[in-house]
Scaffold this motif. Sequence first.
Motif, PDB file in Angstrom:
ATOM      1  N   ALA A   7      49.170 -28.194   4.059  1.00 16.15           N
ATOM      2  CA  ALA A   7      50.391 -28.171   3.253  1.00 16.15           C
ATOM      3  C   ALA A   7      50.140 -27.673   1.839  1.00 16.15           C
ATOM      4  O   ALA A   7      50.981 -26.966   1.261  1.00 16.15           O
ATOM      5  N   ASP A   8      48.995 -28.015   1.267  1.00 19.03           N
ATOM      6  CA  ASP A   8      48.704 -27.628  -0.117  1.00 19.03           C
ATOM      7  C   ASP A   8      48.059 -26.249  -0.223  1.00 19.03           C
ATOM      8  O   ASP A   8      47.800 -25.777  -1.334  1.00 19.03           O
ATOM      9  N   GLY A   9      47.772 -25.613   0.901  1.00 15.48           N
ATOM     10  CA  GLY A   9      47.193 -24.283   0.864  1.00 15.48           C
ATOM     11  C   GLY A   9      45.824 -24.254   0.211  1.00 15.48           C
ATOM     12  O   GLY A   9      45.044 -25.209   0.331  1.00 15.48           O
ATOM     13  N   LEU A  10      45.534 -23.178  -0.492  1.00 19.50           N
ATOM     14  CA  LEU A  10      44.221 -23.018  -1.129  1.00 19.50           C
ATOM     15  C   LEU A  10      44.147 -23.873  -2.382  1.00 19.50           C
ATOM     16  O   LEU A  10      44.982 -23.759  -3.288  1.00 19.50           O
ATOM     17  N   LEU A  11      43.141 -24.726  -2.448  1.00 21.09           N
ATOM     18  CA  LEU A  11      42.963 -25.639  -3.580  1.00 21.09           C
ATOM     19  C   LEU A  11      42.076 -25.004  -4.649  1.00 21.09           C
ATOM     20  O   LEU A  11      41.117 -24.303  -4.327  1.00 21.09           O
ATOM     21  N   PRO A  12      42.343 -25.276  -5.936  1.00 20.82           N
ATOM     22  CA  PRO A  12      41.532 -24.698  -7.023  1.00 20.82           C
ATOM     23  C   PRO A  12      40.244 -25.488  -7.253  1.00 20.82           C
ATOM     24  O   PRO A  12      40.013 -26.048  -8.324  1.00 20.82           O
ATOM     25  N   ILE A  13      39.387 -25.526  -6.233  1.00 18.04           N
ATOM     26  CA  ILE A  13      38.196 -26.370  -6.312  1.00 18.04           C
ATOM     27  C   ILE A  13      36.904 -25.567  -6.378  1.00 18.04           C
ATOM     28  O   ILE A  13      35.823 -26.159  -6.478  1.00 18.04           O
ATOM     29  N   SER A  14      36.976 -24.253  -6.305  1.00 18.07           N
ATOM     30  CA  SER A  14      35.762 -23.436  -6.373  1.00 18.07           C
ATOM     31  C   SER A  14      36.031 -22.208  -7.219  1.00 18.07           C
ATOM     32  O   SER A  14      37.182 -21.796  -7.409  1.00 18.07           O
ATOM     33  N   GLN A  15      34.970 -21.615  -7.719  1.00 17.56           N
ATOM     34  CA  GLN A  15      35.119 -20.384  -8.502  1.00 17.56           C
ATOM     35  C   GLN A  15      35.738 -19.282  -7.654  1.00 17.56           C
ATOM     36  O   GLN A  15      36.546 -18.484  -8.148  1.00 17.56           O
ATOM     37  N   HIS A  16      35.378 -19.246  -6.360  1.00 19.43           N
ATOM     38  CA  HIS A  16      35.967 -18.247  -5.474  1.00 19.43           C
ATOM     39  C   HIS A  16      37.483 -18.427  -5.391  1.00 19.43           C
ATOM     40  O   HIS A  16      38.237 -17.453  -5.410  1.00 19.43           O
ATOM     41  N   ALA A  17      37.926 -19.670  -5.301  1.00 17.76           N
ATOM     42  CA  ALA A  17      39.365 -19.934  -5.207  1.00 17.76           C
ATOM     43  C   ALA A  17      40.084 -19.592  -6.501  1.00 17.76           C
ATOM     44  O   ALA A  17      41.237 -19.137  -6.481  1.00 17.76           O
ATOM     45  N   LEU A  18      39.422 -19.790  -7.636  1.00 18.91           N
ATOM     46  CA  LEU A  18      40.081 -19.550  -8.923  1.00 18.91           C
ATOM     47  C   LEU A  18      40.344 -18.065  -9.167  1.00 18.91           C
ATOM     48  O   LEU A  18      41.183 -17.718 -10.000  1.00 18.91           O
ATOM     49  N   LYS A  19      39.661 -17.212  -8.436  1.00 16.23           N
ATOM     50  CA  LYS A  19      39.986 -15.774  -8.508  1.00 16.23           C
ATOM     51  C   LYS A  19      41.441 -15.535  -8.121  1.00 16.23           C
ATOM     52  O   LYS A  19      42.077 -14.578  -8.588  1.00 16.23           O
ATOM     53  N   PHE A  20      41.986 -16.432  -7.287  1.00  8.78           N
ATOM     54  CA  PHE A  20      43.342 -16.240  -6.767  1.00  8.78           C
ATOM     55  C   PHE A  20      44.367 -17.179  -7.397  1.00  8.78           C
ATOM     56  O   PHE A  20      45.539 -17.146  -7.008  1.00  8.78           O
ATOM     57  N   HIS A  21      43.949 -17.965  -8.368  1.00  8.63           N
ATOM     58  CA  HIS A  21      44.884 -18.886  -9.002  1.00  8.63           C
ATOM     59  C   HIS A  21      45.998 -18.108  -9.706  1.00  8.63           C
ATOM     60  O   HIS A  21      45.741 -17.252 -10.557  1.00  8.63           O
ATOM     61  N   GLY A  22      47.238 -18.370  -9.309  1.00 13.84           N
ATOM     62  CA  GLY A  22      48.373 -17.653  -9.871  1.00 13.84           C
ATOM     63  C   GLY A  22      48.546 -16.263  -9.305  1.00 13.84           C
ATOM     64  O   GLY A  22      49.451 -15.527  -9.735  1.00 13.84           O
ATOM     65  N   ARG A  23      47.702 -15.877  -8.339  1.00 15.58           N
ATOM     66  CA  ARG A  23      47.737 -14.526  -7.781  1.00 15.58           C
ATOM     67  C   ARG A  23      47.803 -14.542  -6.252  1.00 15.58           C
ATOM     68  O   ARG A  23      47.477 -13.549  -5.612  1.00 15.58           O
ATOM     69  N   LEU A  24      48.214 -15.665  -5.689  1.00 16.71           N
ATOM     70  CA  LEU A  24      48.192 -15.826  -4.234  1.00 16.71           C
ATOM     71  C   LEU A  24      49.593 -16.140  -3.723  1.00 16.71           C
ATOM     72  O   LEU A  24      50.257 -17.048  -4.217  1.00 16.71           O
ATOM     73  N   ALA A  25      50.035 -15.374  -2.733  1.00 20.14           N
ATOM     74  CA  ALA A  25      51.358 -15.571  -2.141  1.00 20.14           C
ATOM     75  C   ALA A  25      51.229 -16.336  -0.820  1.00 20.14           C
ATOM     76  O   ALA A  25      50.145 -16.429  -0.236  1.00 20.14           O
ATOM     77  N   TYR A  26      52.353 -16.856  -0.351  1.00 17.12           N
ATOM     78  CA  TYR A  26      52.414 -17.556   0.932  1.00 17.12           C
ATOM     79  C   TYR A  26      53.618 -17.041   1.722  1.00 17.12           C
ATOM     80  O   TYR A  26      54.679 -16.774   1.159  1.00 17.12           O
ATOM     81  N   HIS A  27      53.418 -16.928   3.029  1.00  9.76           N
ATOM     82  CA  HIS A  27      54.506 -16.485   3.913  1.00  9.76           C
ATOM     83  C   HIS A  27      54.610 -17.453   5.078  1.00  9.76           C
ATOM     84  O   HIS A  27      53.622 -17.742   5.753  1.00  9.76           O
ATOM     85  N   GLU A  28      55.808 -17.975   5.324  1.00 10.14           N
ATOM     86  CA  GLU A  28      56.012 -18.950   6.391  1.00 10.14           C
ATOM     87  C   GLU A  28      55.852 -18.307   7.769  1.00 10.14           C
ATOM     88  O   GLU A  28      56.224 -17.149   7.975  1.00 10.14           O
ATOM     89  N   TYR A  29      55.329 -19.073   8.678  1.00  9.54           N
ATOM     90  CA  TYR A  29      55.123 -18.594  10.050  1.00  9.54           C
ATOM     91  C   TYR A  29      56.463 -18.418  10.754  1.00  9.54           C
ATOM     92  O   TYR A  29      57.322 -19.304  10.711  1.00  9.54           O
ATOM     93  N   GLU A  30      56.648 -17.277  11.418  1.00 11.55           N
ATOM     94  CA  GLU A  30      57.878 -16.979  12.146  1.00 11.55           C
ATOM     95  C   GLU A  30      57.614 -16.669  13.609  1.00 11.55           C
ATOM     96  O   GLU A  30      58.501 -16.188  14.317  1.00 11.55           O
ATOM     97  N   GLY A  31      56.397 -16.926  14.074  1.00  9.26           N
ATOM     98  CA  GLY A  31      56.009 -16.507  15.417  1.00  9.26           C
ATOM     99  C   GLY A  31      55.204 -15.223  15.339  1.00  9.26           C
ATOM    100  O   GLY A  31      54.917 -14.720  14.256  1.00  9.26           O
ATOM    101  N   ILE A  32      54.807 -14.677  16.487  1.00  6.78           N
ATOM    102  CA  ILE A  32      54.055 -13.423  16.502  1.00  6.78           C
ATOM    103  C   ILE A  32      54.879 -12.363  15.783  1.00  6.78           C
ATOM    104  O   ILE A  32      56.080 -12.212  16.022  1.00  6.78           O
TER     105      ILE A  32
END
Length: 245
Positions: A123-148
């Motif tokens: 539910a919380d998606g990518l967490l800001p817990i690593s330097q790798h993750a912080l590359k995407f902080h504020g720069r990451l989108a989410y798209h809801e699943y709609e099936g194939i």
Amino acid sequence: MQKSPSPMNTTEEEVRVELAKLYRLVAHLRMTDVVDTHISARVPGSQHHFLINVYGKLFHEIGPADLVKIDTDGNIVEPEKEGHLRVNKAGFVIHSAIHMARHDIACVIHTHTADGIAVACQADGLLPISQHALKFHGRLAYHEYEGIAVDMGERERLVRDLGNHDAMILRNHGLLTAGSSIAAAFTNMYFLERACQIQIKAQSGGAKLHQPHSAVIERAAGQFDPIESNWHSELFWVSACRMLG
């Protein structure tokens, strides 16, 4: 430093060679799902054609001739291949949506890795817990699943959710990255995949997770400067390709 050819400023044959390398590199890094993910690159000099893998070949088998040129309606535009080869329909829907709407994007990568899907299910998606993750902080989108992703109507929603970002988590599905070059798209995917791997491993330990202070999160995210990132992506790509031998 040797630079990766980009569909923005090079020939179709050069892009075919670099895109084939990317397929093999993704296989080398074990980011494949047998034949069911896809990578595309824009054809130089065209806003309407892009290259994608022939459906059914393993990524480590892909060579320049195994890339199929299609238009944004899903038509194969190489007469000698029409009627003999197939492309993944879901791949066409996802990639055509982005290439149609974002002419600044040269390459799109979509993966179904276990760790990427695991984070996509949280539910919380990518967490800001690593330097790798912080590359995407504020720069990451989410798209809801709609099936194939075979519904052409989903293209509009994919584009809307991606916005001006170059990375997106497809809920309950996987990861997607893009870039103004093949190098940039690959670097984005490598770091997003690693961020997901780190998160799943950290959570599996069962201990309480430590998250940096909010001010540090913002500072670290700001240190991933776009201009510096472009230089780093080129260096990262050339270095990674040496793993192919």
